[in-house]
Design a protein around this motif. Structure first.
Motif, PDB file in Angstrom:
ATOM      1  N   MET A  79      46.702  43.751  32.478  1.00 37.70           N
ATOM      2  CA  MET A  79      47.000  44.256  33.804  1.00 37.70           C
ATOM      3  C   MET A  79      45.878  43.912  34.789  1.00 37.70           C
ATOM      4  N   VAL A  80      44.623  44.019  34.350  1.00 30.63           N
ATOM      5  CA  VAL A  80      43.502  43.648  35.218  1.00 30.63           C
ATOM      6  C   VAL A  80      43.627  42.188  35.636  1.00 30.63           C
ATOM      7  N   GLU A  81      43.979  41.321  34.709  1.00 30.30           N
ATOM      8  CA  GLU A  81      44.161  39.908  35.035  1.00 30.30           C
ATOM      9  C   GLU A  81      45.306  39.721  36.029  1.00 30.30           C
ATOM     10  N   LEU A  82      46.400  40.470  35.847  1.00 28.75           N
ATOM     11  CA  LEU A  82      47.527  40.375  36.762  1.00 28.75           C
ATOM     12  C   LEU A  82      47.130  40.841  38.165  1.00 28.75           C
ATOM     13  N   LEU A  83      46.408  41.955  38.249  1.00 26.08           N
ATOM     14  CA  LEU A  83      45.977  42.456  39.554  1.00 26.08           C
ATOM     15  C   LEU A  83      45.149  41.409  40.294  1.00 26.08           C
ATOM     16  N   ARG A  84      44.194  40.820  39.593  1.00 20.30           N
ATOM     17  CA  ARG A  84      43.343  39.818  40.246  1.00 20.30           C
ATOM     18  C   ARG A  84      44.144  38.600  40.696  1.00 20.30           C
ATOM     19  N   THR A  85      45.115  38.195  39.882  1.00 19.55           N
ATOM     20  CA  THR A  85      45.966  37.068  40.269  1.00 19.55           C
ATOM     21  C   THR A  85      46.767  37.407  41.514  1.00 19.55           C
ATOM     22  N   ALA A  86      47.360  38.597  41.538  1.00 19.61           N
ATOM     23  CA  ALA A  86      48.165  39.006  42.694  1.00 19.61           C
ATOM     24  C   ALA A  86      47.325  39.154  43.948  1.00 19.61           C
ATOM     25  N   TRP A  87      46.059  39.486  43.790  1.00 23.29           N
ATOM     26  CA  TRP A  87      45.197  39.709  44.951  1.00 23.29           C
ATOM     27  C   TRP A  87      44.574  38.432  45.502  1.00 23.29           C
ATOM     28  N   THR A  88      44.608  37.338  44.737  1.00 23.66           N
ATOM     29  CA  THR A  88      43.842  36.149  45.140  1.00 23.66           C
ATOM     30  C   THR A  88      44.649  34.859  45.214  1.00 23.66           C
ATOM     31  N   THR A  89      45.906  34.867  44.776  1.00 29.33           N
ATOM     32  CA  THR A  89      46.711  33.647  44.827  1.00 29.33           C
ATOM     33  C   THR A  89      48.010  33.896  45.567  1.00 29.33           C
ATOM     34  N   GLN A  90      48.552  32.829  46.173  1.00 21.62           N
ATOM     35  CA  GLN A  90      49.805  32.942  46.923  1.00 21.62           C
ATOM     36  C   GLN A  90      50.514  31.584  46.927  1.00 21.62           C
ATOM     37  N   PRO A  91      51.701  31.484  46.319  1.00 24.14           N
ATOM     38  CA  PRO A  91      52.364  32.549  45.554  1.00 24.14           C
ATOM     39  C   PRO A  91      51.687  32.767  44.216  1.00 24.14           C
TER      40      PRO A  91
ATOM     41  N   LEU B 255      55.673  34.056  42.995  1.00 27.01           N
ATOM     42  CA  LEU B 255      56.088  35.229  43.764  1.00 27.01           C
ATOM     43  C   LEU B 255      55.224  35.396  45.004  1.00 27.01           C
ATOM     44  N   GLY B 256      55.857  35.734  46.112  1.00 25.90           N
ATOM     45  CA  GLY B 256      55.105  36.131  47.287  1.00 25.90           C
ATOM     46  C   GLY B 256      54.550  37.524  47.092  1.00 25.90           C
ATOM     47  N   VAL B 257      53.253  37.686  47.286  1.00 26.18           N
ATOM     48  CA  VAL B 257      52.605  38.971  47.003  1.00 26.18           C
ATOM     49  C   VAL B 257      51.770  39.476  48.183  1.00 26.18           C
ATOM     50  N   LEU B 258      51.902  38.870  49.346  1.00 29.53           N
ATOM     51  CA  LEU B 258      51.103  39.286  50.490  1.00 29.53           C
ATOM     52  C   LEU B 258      51.511  40.686  50.962  1.00 29.53           C
ATOM     53  N   PRO B 259      50.546  41.462  51.535  1.00 30.27           N
ATOM     54  CA  PRO B 259      49.205  41.021  51.931  1.00 30.27           C
ATOM     55  C   PRO B 259      48.218  41.037  50.770  1.00 30.27           C
ATOM     56  N   HIS B 260      47.270  40.111  50.830  1.00 32.75           N
ATOM     57  CA  HIS B 260      46.133  40.181  49.940  1.00 32.75           C
ATOM     58  C   HIS B 260      45.171  41.260  50.441  1.00 32.75           C
ATOM     59  N   PRO B 261      44.374  41.819  49.550  1.00 35.64           N
ATOM     60  CA  PRO B 261      43.343  42.752  50.012  1.00 35.64           C
ATOM     61  C   PRO B 261      42.269  42.036  50.818  1.00 35.64           C
ATOM     62  N   VAL B 262      41.532  42.795  51.599  1.00 35.24           N
ATOM     63  CA  VAL B 262      40.387  42.239  52.322  1.00 35.24           C
ATOM     64  C   VAL B 262      39.376  41.681  51.326  1.00 35.24           C
ATOM     65  N   GLN B 263      39.097  42.443  50.268  1.00 40.17           N
ATOM     66  CA  GLN B 263      38.170  42.009  49.232  1.00 40.17           C
ATOM     67  C   GLN B 263      38.879  41.035  48.291  1.00 40.17           C
ATOM     68  N   GLN B 264      38.185  40.018  47.875  1.00 42.87           N
ATOM     69  CA  GLN B 264      38.767  38.976  47.039  1.00 42.87           C
ATOM     70  C   GLN B 264      38.017  38.836  45.717  1.00 42.87           C
ATOM     71  N   PRO B 265      38.376  39.587  44.723  1.00 46.31           N
ATOM     72  CA  PRO B 265      39.374  40.652  44.707  1.00 46.31           C
ATOM     73  C   PRO B 265      38.723  42.017  44.872  1.00 46.31           C
ATOM     74  N   ILE B 266      39.534  43.078  44.846  1.00 48.25           N
ATOM     75  CA  ILE B 266      39.008  44.442  44.811  1.00 48.25           C
ATOM     76  C   ILE B 266      38.187  44.618  43.526  1.00 48.25           C
ATOM     77  N   PRO B 267      36.989  45.216  43.596  1.00 48.34           N
ATOM     78  CA  PRO B 267      36.203  45.430  42.373  1.00 48.34           C
ATOM     79  C   PRO B 267      36.922  46.361  41.402  1.00 48.34           C
ATOM     80  N   ILE B 268      36.915  45.981  40.129  1.00 44.51           N
ATOM     81  CA  ILE B 268      37.520  46.795  39.072  1.00 44.51           C
ATOM     82  C   ILE B 268      36.432  47.168  38.074  1.00 44.51           C
TER      83      ILE B 268
END
Length: 305
Positions: free
Chosen positions: A144-156, A169-182
């Motif tokens: 899940m951590v890997e999926l979150l980072r992918t969704a937050w940093t790639t498009q699609p 998949l279109g996943v926008l908006p991306h977070p401001v942080q690339q990526p959010i710290p986990i």
């Protein structure tokens, strides 16, 4: 060293309490606000809580449980400067694409102030009622951590994992942080290995200075073997604390301003980046406690590390 404040979303959990505490904490100069996570509370469960006497959590089915991401969104709208985080979110109980969208939206709306502490969870009965698998939660959390980072940093975004697949998949908006710290919680040897292997940092609960130092040393040693920078991990410790009379001390971090300044300084020397206060003052005294701490302890602690 930074100092954060736990918001009591799963103890008091009222707008007046959390709103007043959030405003007072930001105005007083604290660095962050943190919430915890439970979705439902089974009346009957097998003892398994790792931090309570007899494996029992101090709350029960009558304790309010304001949902973590919703609480962070509400707190984001009431603040301007402080960071906002979870200690900890039981990610494996949630649908990952929806969680990715919720957290990316949160970070976009609050201007990049989000930090997510993640834990594996301990209550099998809660997993079961939510339709989530308990026995493989460690492997699911990592994926899940890997999926979150992918969704937050790639498009699609495209994911082809063992548990989840999808894309492009279109996943926008991306977070401001690339990526959010986990960050990852826990202090067992297996938890420390997971932090070193794939997390951005470590967020354990209730450790004494020597326990924290030993855990951090183990993380850094493991990180080197994995080709990761051992100095790059952010450390956040959440622990009970009370400023005041110690005729009947409640916890190890219970004392006057000089005592707490010294003890928190020792954590900073051991490598702690941020301490999150689980303040034990009664709800009607919490704002006064936070303001007193800000005046007598916070400036000296901010000057350390």
């Amino acid at each position: 060293m930074d100092i954060g404040v736990w918001m009591g979303n799963n103890t008091v959990g009222t707008p007046a309490y959390m709103g007043g505490l959030a405003t007072a904490s930001e105005d007083a100069g604290f660095d962050s606000l943190w919430v915890s996570d439970h979705v439902v509370w089974p009346v009957d469960y097998e003892p398994a809580y790792p931090y309570g006497e007899g494996g029992r959590y101090p709350g029960d089915e009558n304790t309010p449980l304001c949902e973590a991401v919703t609480s962070l969104a509400w707190l984001s709208a009431r603040t301007e400067r402080v960071r906002l985080g979870t200690c900890v979110l039981v990610a494996a109980q949630r649908e990952p694409w929806l969680l990715a969208k919720q957290l990316a939206s949160l970070d976009q709306l609050n201007g990049g102030r989000t930090t997510i502490g993640v834990g594996l969870g301990w209550m099998r009965e809660e997993f079961e009622v939510l339709g989530a698998s308990f026995d493989d939660r460690a492997a699911r959390t990592r994926e899940m951590v890997e999926l979150l980072r992918t969704a937050w940093t790639t498009q699609p975004a495209t994911v082809d994992g063992r548990y989840w697949q999808g894309g492009p998949l279109g996943v926008l908006p991306h977070p401001v942080q690339q990526p959010i710290p986990i960050l990852l919680g826990g202090n067992a040897p297996s938890a420390l290995r997971k932090v070193a292997d794939y997390a951005d940092g470590w967020c354990p609960y209730g450790l004494e200075v020597d326990e924290f130092a030993q855990g951090l040393a183990a993380i850094r040693e493991r990180a080197e073997t994995q080709g990761r920078d051992p100095s790059a991990f952010r450390t956040v410790l959440w622990a009970p604390l009370l400023l005041g009379d110690t005729s009947e001390p409640m916890v190890s971090l219970h004392g006057n301003a000089a005592f707490l300044t010294d003890r928190l300084g020792a954590y900073a020397e051991a490598g702690l980046d941020e301490f999150v206060m689980f303040n034990l003052a009664p709800p009607d005294q919490i704002v006064a406690q936070v303001e007193e701490f800000a005046g007598s302890v916070l400036p000296a602690v901010h000057a350390t590390h």
